[in-house]
Write a protein that holds these residues in place. Structure first.
Motif, PDB file in Angstrom:
ATOM      1  N   THR A  88       0.715  -1.117   0.064  1.00  0.00           N
ATOM      2  CA  THR A  88       0.128   0.088   0.138  1.00  0.00           C
ATOM      3  C   THR A  88       0.866   1.382  -0.189  1.00  0.00           C
ATOM      4  N   LEU A  89       1.949   1.243   0.900  1.00  0.00           N
ATOM      5  CA  LEU A  89       2.640   2.614   0.923  1.00  0.00           C
ATOM      6  C   LEU A  89       3.391   2.734  -0.434  1.00  0.00           C
ATOM      7  N   LYS A  90       4.004   1.836  -0.903  1.00  0.00           N
ATOM      8  CA  LYS A  90       4.904   1.810  -2.104  1.00  0.00           C
ATOM      9  C   LYS A  90       3.913   2.236  -3.349  1.00  0.00           C
ATOM     10  N   ARG A  91       2.646   1.621  -3.290  1.00  0.00           N
ATOM     11  CA  ARG A  91       1.740   1.942  -4.284  1.00  0.00           C
ATOM     12  C   ARG A  91       1.196   3.506  -4.135  1.00  0.00           C
ATOM     13  N   LEU A  92       1.026   3.915  -3.205  1.00  0.00           N
ATOM     14  CA  LEU A  92       0.649   5.201  -3.028  1.00  0.00           C
ATOM     15  C   LEU A  92       1.622   6.326  -3.329  1.00  0.00           C
ATOM     16  N   ALA A  93       3.155   6.046  -3.004  1.00  0.00           N
ATOM     17  CA  ALA A  93       4.196   6.716  -3.199  1.00  0.00           C
ATOM     18  C   ALA A  93       4.434   6.719  -4.657  1.00  0.00           C
ATOM     19  N   GLN A  94       4.131   5.805  -5.539  1.00  0.00           N
ATOM     20  CA  GLN A  94       4.267   5.890  -6.966  1.00  0.00           C
ATOM     21  C   GLN A  94       3.295   6.596  -7.437  1.00  0.00           C
ATOM     22  N   LEU A  95       2.212   6.404  -7.113  1.00  0.00           N
ATOM     23  CA  LEU A  95       1.051   7.331  -7.617  1.00  0.00           C
ATOM     24  C   LEU A  95       1.209   8.715  -7.519  1.00  0.00           C
ATOM     25  N   ILE A  96       1.798   9.120  -6.344  1.00  0.00           N
ATOM     26  CA  ILE A  96       2.196  10.377  -5.839  1.00  0.00           C
ATOM     27  C   ILE A  96       3.330  11.064  -6.940  1.00  0.00           C
ATOM     28  N   ARG A  97       4.350  10.158  -6.930  1.00  0.00           N
ATOM     29  CA  ARG A  97       5.346  10.503  -7.891  1.00  0.00           C
ATOM     30  C   ARG A  97       4.927  10.894  -9.273  1.00  0.00           C
ATOM     31  N   ASP A  98       3.951   9.777  -9.720  1.00  0.00           N
ATOM     32  CA  ASP A  98       3.441   9.930 -11.076  1.00  0.00           C
ATOM     33  C   ASP A  98       2.673  11.361 -11.198  1.00  0.00           C
ATOM     34  N   LYS A  99       2.241  11.842 -10.290  1.00  0.00           N
ATOM     35  CA  LYS A  99       1.504  13.312 -10.398  1.00  0.00           C
ATOM     36  C   LYS A  99       2.311  14.485  -9.945  1.00  0.00           C
ATOM     37  N   GLU A 100       3.512  14.064  -9.893  1.00  0.00           N
ATOM     38  CA  GLU A 100       4.655  15.035  -9.487  1.00  0.00           C
ATOM     39  C   GLU A 100       4.496  15.926  -8.242  1.00  0.00           C
ATOM     40  N   GLY A 101       4.083  15.063  -7.234  1.00  0.00           N
ATOM     41  CA  GLY A 101       3.796  15.373  -5.873  1.00  0.00           C
ATOM     42  C   GLY A 101       5.178  14.969  -5.413  1.00  0.00           C
ATOM     43  N   LYS A 102       5.313  15.582  -3.875  1.00  0.00           N
ATOM     44  CA  LYS A 102       6.537  15.415  -3.162  1.00  0.00           C
ATOM     45  C   LYS A 102       5.963  14.653  -1.952  1.00  0.00           C
ATOM     46  N   LEU A 103       6.249  13.350  -2.032  1.00  0.00           N
ATOM     47  CA  LEU A 103       5.872  12.404  -0.718  1.00  0.00           C
ATOM     48  C   LEU A 103       6.951  12.922   0.456  1.00  0.00           C
ATOM     49  N   ALA A 104       6.232  13.436   1.520  1.00  0.00           N
ATOM     50  CA  ALA A 104       7.142  13.858   2.690  1.00  0.00           C
ATOM     51  C   ALA A 104       7.093  13.140   3.851  1.00  0.00           C
ATOM     52  N   ASP A 105       6.003  12.235   4.089  1.00  0.00           N
ATOM     53  CA  ASP A 105       6.102  11.377   5.032  1.00  0.00           C
ATOM     54  C   ASP A 105       5.047  10.386   4.993  1.00  0.00           C
ATOM     55  N   ALA A 106       5.325   9.237   5.633  1.00  0.00           N
ATOM     56  CA  ALA A 106       4.231   8.120   5.398  1.00  0.00           C
ATOM     57  C   ALA A 106       4.171   7.227   6.860  1.00  0.00           C
ATOM     58  N   VAL A 107       3.317   6.688   7.174  1.00  0.00           N
ATOM     59  CA  VAL A 107       3.079   5.873   8.325  1.00  0.00           C
ATOM     60  C   VAL A 107       2.010   4.819   7.989  1.00  0.00           C
ATOM     61  N   ALA A 108       2.151   3.754   8.760  1.00  0.00           N
ATOM     62  CA  ALA A 108       1.074   2.575   8.862  1.00  0.00           C
ATOM     63  C   ALA A 108       0.754   2.312  10.370  1.00  0.00           C
ATOM     64  N   ILE A 109      -0.577   2.424  10.528  1.00  0.00           N
ATOM     65  CA  ILE A 109      -0.905   2.529  11.652  1.00  0.00           C
ATOM     66  C   ILE A 109      -1.875   1.219  11.963  1.00  0.00           C
ATOM     67  N   ARG A 110      -1.600   0.192  13.022  1.00  0.00           N
ATOM     68  CA  ARG A 110      -2.268  -0.885  13.151  1.00  0.00           C
ATOM     69  C   ARG A 110      -3.639  -0.764  14.120  1.00  0.00           C
ATOM     70  N   THR A 111      -4.645  -1.208  13.507  1.00  0.00           N
ATOM     71  CA  THR A 111      -5.973  -0.790  14.238  1.00  0.00           C
ATOM     72  C   THR A 111      -6.586  -2.068  14.710  1.00  0.00           C
ATOM     73  N   GLY A 112      -6.196  -3.099  14.460  1.00  0.00           N
ATOM     74  CA  GLY A 112      -6.705  -4.550  15.025  1.00  0.00           C
ATOM     75  C   GLY A 112      -6.622  -4.736  16.447  1.00  0.00           C
TER      76      GLY A 112
END
Length: 160
Positions: A115-139
């Motif tokens: 998920t994080l890699k996929r979103l990072a690629q989509l952001i790059r494809d749209k010429e955005g700058k990924l600054a930070d990312a986090v995964a939060i466990r909810t279970g």
């Protein structure tokens, strides 16, 4: 920095995190909603299949003008190791060129998959700058802890 937090949340738990982030960074929050409801076993099974195939589902129009924001924070639950179909559509629709973009994902299990890699690629494809990312466990995690996790991520964003 003027910030907008956009997230999709079927159960409401991703929205709890997103609202905590928005409050912490002084940003606006908007929930991404699908045009067709999703409920019950068949709704979840359809959603999982759509996520696994990187499908997009129709979403309600975003009310906020994303062009008016410097930072956009995007949140999604992890379904089958991938973003929810509504977020796939959001990523196609929203302008990200030149924007600072942060991502948070929520997951019932132990891994965000791709998920994080996929979103990072989509952001790059749209010429955005990924600054930070986090995964939060909810279970199995109480709502209060999810809110704390959102606030902690938000505090980190204030430093970026």
């Amino acid at each position: 920095m003027k910030s907008l937090v956009l997230c999709y949340s079927l159960s409401g738990r991703t929205a709890l995190v997103g609202k905590a982030i928005a409050e912490t960074i002084g940003g606006e929050f908007e929930l991404v909603e699908e045009q067709e409801g999703r409920s019950g076993f068949m709704g979840m099974a359809r959603g999982l299949y759509q996520a696994l195939t990187d499908a997009k589902t129709a979403i309600q129009r975003i009310k906020a003008d994303a062009q008016a924001y410097d930072r956009i924070v995007i949140g999604t639950p992890v379904w089958g190791g991938k973003p929810a179909p509504a977020v796939n559509m959001l990523m196609e629709m929203i302008p990200l060129k030149g924007k600072t973009v942060d991502v948070f994902v929520t997951m019932g299990g132990k891994s965000p998959g791709v998920t994080l890699k996929r979103l990072a690629q989509l952001i790059r494809d749209k010429e955005g700058k990924l600054a930070d990312a986090v995964a939060i466990r909810t279970g199995g995690v109480p709502n209060e802890e999810l809110i704390k996790g959102g606030r902690a991520f938000g505090e980190g964003l204030k430093k970026v």
